[in-house]
Design an enzyme around this catalytic site. Structure first.
Site, short mmCIF file in Angstrom:
data_model
loop_
_atom_site.label_atom_id
_atom_site.label_comp_id
_atom_site.label_asym_id
_atom_site.label_seq_id
_atom_site.Cartn_x
_atom_site.Cartn_y
_atom_site.Cartn_z
CB THR A 170 -9.39 1.47 9.61
OG1 THR A 170 -8.29 2.18 9.09
CG2 THR A 170 -10.52 1.49 8.61
NE ARG A 197 -1.93 4.03 1.76
CZ ARG A 197 -2.89 3.45 2.47
NH1 ARG A 197 -3.83 4.19 3.04
NH2 ARG A 197 -2.94 2.15 2.62
N GLY A 199 -5.66 4.40 -0.04
CA GLY A 199 -5.76 2.97 0.24
C GLY A 199 -7.01 2.36 -0.37
CB THR A 219 -9.96 -3.07 8.62
OG1 THR A 219 -8.83 -2.51 9.31
CG2 THR A 219 -10.33 -4.38 9.30
N1 ASP Z 1 -7.33 -0.07 5.15
C1 ASP Z 1 -6.85 1.18 5.67
C2 ASP Z 1 -5.94 1.82 4.66
O1 ASP Z 1 -5.08 1.16 4.12
C3 ASP Z 1 -6.13 1.02 6.97
C4 ASP Z 1 -6.75 0.11 8.00
O2 ASP Z 1 -7.71 -0.60 7.73
O3 ASP Z 1 -6.25 0.09 9.15
O4 ASP Z 1 -6.03 3.01 4.44
#
Ligand code: ASP
Length: 286
Positions: A170, A197, A199, A219
């Site tokens: 990310t 979904r 996040g 992240t």
């Molecule tokens: N935080 C991001 C999510 O859960 C994923 C990531 O940071 O790699 O969508």
């Protein structure tokens, strides 16, 4: 570290990747720099969305049903814009900026976000790459295998055995330019995940927060980060301790769940993660 006399742009390329840290993150921050803090963070995120190594824009992970749905957000003090589950656009972060600047809303999701983007002239774009298609086939094969464990245990076991990847790659950026703050973040999500979904990234205070005291982006495993409202927690603690101590304490809470943060305040910057996280910055004296 005291750095109030400098403009700073700090970027990350996601927590948890085995290939990180990247050696060219500094170049990304430098190329993104502008005297406008919002332009700086958006430029940085666009560069990373267009780079297929990252899980954002081109190269976003494919969900269990075969779709790519992306989340992105931007913020400056008192303003916020995000898109949830946007599909078939090249740069979700630019649409998030348009939500903030051109609508009375803070979030647009799904088909509404896509429709808004199309009306503004964002063309159809397929963000899948050969790498994400091959990761997807491996994931589908792995998920077909018999097991009696519950869903999260299954995922953890698959990750431990190297069959699927942990969430990573990310992208995010925070900036302080002439003492003013901005933040931006973009992701394809934390694989494996269901269609629909959501996040931490598009939720104000969860994966991103920016106010008069500073800017913070996160992240890692979005569900855990969002339950903790991590970026707002960190923001509220700015100036109560050294920034790096605050970040360390907040990340230690996550135990074995992957999490990382980057942050800037008026006179400090810091980053901390519990897995490898490509991070770098560009600073210039003002
Ligand atoms: N935080 C991001 C999510 O859960 C994923 C990531 O940071 O790699 O969508």
């Amino acid at each position: 570290m005291k750095d109030s006399m400098e403009d700073i742009i700090l970027c990350h390329g996601g927590v948890g990747s085995k290939e990180r840290p990247l050696d060219d993150m500094k170049g990304i921050a430098e190329k993104a720099y502008s005297k406008n803090p919002l332009d700086s963070v958006v430029n940085a995120v666009v560069i990373m969305e267009d780079d297929p190594r990252f899980n954002a824009g081109t190269g976003s992970v494919i969900r269990i049903d075969g779709s790519v749905q992306m989340d992105a957000a931007v913020s400056i003090p008192g303003k916020f814009g995000s898109v949830i589950g946007i599909e078939n656009v090249k740069n979700p972060v630019l649409v998030a900026r348009d939500v903030m600047e051109k609508t009375p809303h803070i979030i647009l999701s799904g088909s509404g976000a896509v429709q808004f983007a199309r009306k503004l002239g964002y063309g159809e774009y397929d963000p899948k790459t050969e790498r994400t298609i091959s990761q997807y086939s491996k994931m589908v094969e792995a998920l077909k295998k018999e097991t009696t464990d519950n869903r999260y245990k299954i995922f953890k076991e698959l990750i431990r055995n190297g069959i699927i990847d942990e969430p990573h790659d990310t992208v995010g950026a925070v900036a302080r330019i002439d003492g003013k703050f901005a933040a931006a973040v973009s992701t394809g999500g934390a694989s494996p995940m269901m269609r629909g979904r959501v996040g931490d990234v598009p939720i104000p205070g969860a994966g991103i927060f920016c106010g008069e005291k500073g800017a913070v982006v996160a992240t890692g495993i979005g569900e855990e980060i969002a339950k903790r409202v991590l970026c707002h927690r960190i923001y509220e603690r700015i100036n109560t301790d050294k920034l790096e101590n605050i970040l360390r304490e907040e990340i230690e809470y996550f135990g074995e769940n992957l999490a990382g943060v980057i942050a800037v305040s008026h006179d400090e910057h810091a980053f901390f993660s519990n897995g490898s996280m490509g991070t770098d910055m560009f600073k210039i004296k003002v």
